[in-house]
Design a protein around this motif. Structure first.
Motif, mmCIF file in Angstrom:
data_model
loop_
_atom_site.group_PDB
_atom_site.id
_atom_site.type_symbol
_atom_site.label_atom_id
_atom_site.label_comp_id
_atom_site.label_asym_id
_atom_site.label_seq_id
_atom_site.Cartn_x
_atom_site.Cartn_y
_atom_site.Cartn_z
ATOM 1 N N TRP A 99 0.819 -1.215 0.000
ATOM 2 C CA TRP A 99 0.000 0.000 0.000
ATOM 3 C C TRP A 99 0.852 1.264 0.000
ATOM 4 N N CYS A 139 2.215 3.033 2.344
ATOM 5 C CA CYS A 139 1.953 3.983 3.428
ATOM 6 C C CYS A 139 2.602 3.388 4.672
ATOM 7 N N VAL A 165 -6.670 6.567 -6.254
ATOM 8 C CA VAL A 165 -5.361 6.430 -5.632
ATOM 9 C C VAL A 165 -4.435 5.708 -6.610
ATOM 10 N N LYS A 166 -3.158 5.737 -6.313
ATOM 11 C CA LYS A 166 -2.174 5.096 -7.186
ATOM 12 C C LYS A 166 -1.923 3.654 -6.733
ATOM 13 N N HIS A 167 -2.244 2.726 -7.617
ATOM 14 C CA HIS A 167 -1.950 1.322 -7.360
ATOM 15 C C HIS A 167 -0.796 0.879 -8.253
ATOM 16 N N SER A 197 -13.625 5.209 -3.063
ATOM 17 C CA SER A 197 -12.815 6.159 -3.826
ATOM 18 C C SER A 197 -12.532 7.394 -2.985
ATOM 19 N N VAL A 198 -11.558 8.183 -3.413
ATOM 20 C CA VAL A 198 -11.244 9.446 -2.756
ATOM 21 C C VAL A 198 -12.456 10.372 -2.798
ATOM 22 N N VAL A 226 -3.547 11.366 0.605
ATOM 23 C CA VAL A 226 -3.368 10.095 -0.083
ATOM 24 C C VAL A 226 -1.894 9.721 -0.075
ATOM 25 N N SER A 268 -1.715 3.754 -1.959
ATOM 26 C CA SER A 268 -3.092 3.292 -2.162
ATOM 27 C C SER A 268 -3.978 3.573 -0.957
ATOM 28 N N ALA A 323 -5.797 6.263 1.890
ATOM 29 C CA ALA A 323 -6.245 7.604 2.254
ATOM 30 C C ALA A 323 -6.225 7.725 3.766
ATOM 31 N N HIS A 348 -1.518 14.422 -2.120
ATOM 32 C CA HIS A 348 -1.105 13.125 -2.646
ATOM 33 C C HIS A 348 0.399 12.961 -2.458
#
Length: 242
Positions: A41, A43, A170-172, A195-196, A214, A217, A219, A241
């Motif tokens: 992810w 994060c 988001v960026k995957h 979703s965002v 973000v 992936s 939030a 982001h």
């Protein structure tokens, strides 16, 4: 340790909960907190821990405590913490309560997809909702109803904060997308429509102000209930982001 249980909880919200049984919780820190956060992810656990340190208060409700890693490592404000743990599954409650026994947490078994029972209490100055939303099944009325339920137990000016793995906005990476789809097929994730934009809209509907960031992936969010302003108030709705 005793658990206050709500007699009215349905089985619907329990979908996916068997993945959080004791034998898996013993591996949660290594597999999810360390490996998945960093490799899938994107994060890292330190960003999530910083999120706790920024928003947690001494009268705190933890929804879906998992293994209790962040509560175990975050910095509570000075003085004794009044900590309540809430989950539909008793295994995370037992696991985390033992890990945090120095705080003598109170445990409540209830389904956040339903109105929260009186045994939960109210007047919480902070509520954490970390890595829970993407696990919740989608009821006919939409799982955004959980924000309404959690708003009702917050004190005026209190803060709801947390994070969630999203599917849209988001960026995957190739790897994170494959695992996201795998977890959806297994039934441990139910974030196909998360979703965002949807998260922004829901937070704006139920809270006075909110903030969203973000990371990969994930939030991260914080939202302030209507009430007197306090230091650290989330600013106008917006997203960053990284």
């Amino acid at each position: 340790m005793s658990i206050d249980a709500s007699p009215g909880s349905s089985a619907f919200g329990f979908e996916g909960q068997p993945y959080y049984e004791n034998r898996r919780l013993r591996l949660y820190d290594a597999v999810v907190v360390n490996a998945s956060n960093r490799l899938l992810w994107r994060c890292p656990k330190q960003r999530l821990l910083d999120h706790y340190n920024e928003w947690i208060t001494s009268r705190h409700l933890e929804v879906g405590p998992g293994s209790g890693y962040y509560l175990d490592h975050c910095r509570f404000p000075a003085g004794p913490a009044e900590l309540t743990l809430l989950d539909l599954n008793p295994d995370p409650l037992h696991f985390t309560a033992h890990r945090l026994r120095r705080h003598s947490p109170r445990c409540v078994q209830a389904d956040i997809l339903e109105p929260l029972p009186d045994i939960v209490g109210d007047g919480f100055t902070s509520v954490a909702f970390n890595y829970v939303l993407h696990c919740l099944p989608e009821p006919p009325g939409g799982k955004q109803v959980v924000f309404k339920h959690l708003r009702q137990v917050l004190a005026p000016g209190g803060v709801l904060f947390g994070s969630t793995v999203l599917s849209q906005g988001v960026k995957h990476t190739v790897l994170s997308r494959r695992f996201n789809l795998l977890y959806q097929r297994q039934g441990s994730f139910h974030n196909q429509h998360d979703s965002v934009r949807r998260l922004h809209r829901t937070l704006d509907e139920h809270f006075d102000s909110h903030w969203l960031e973000v990371r990969g992936s994930v939030a991260l969010f914080a939202a302030r209930a209507p009430g007197p302003g306090t230091p650290g108030r989330p600013g106008p709705a917006g997203a960053t982001h990284g």
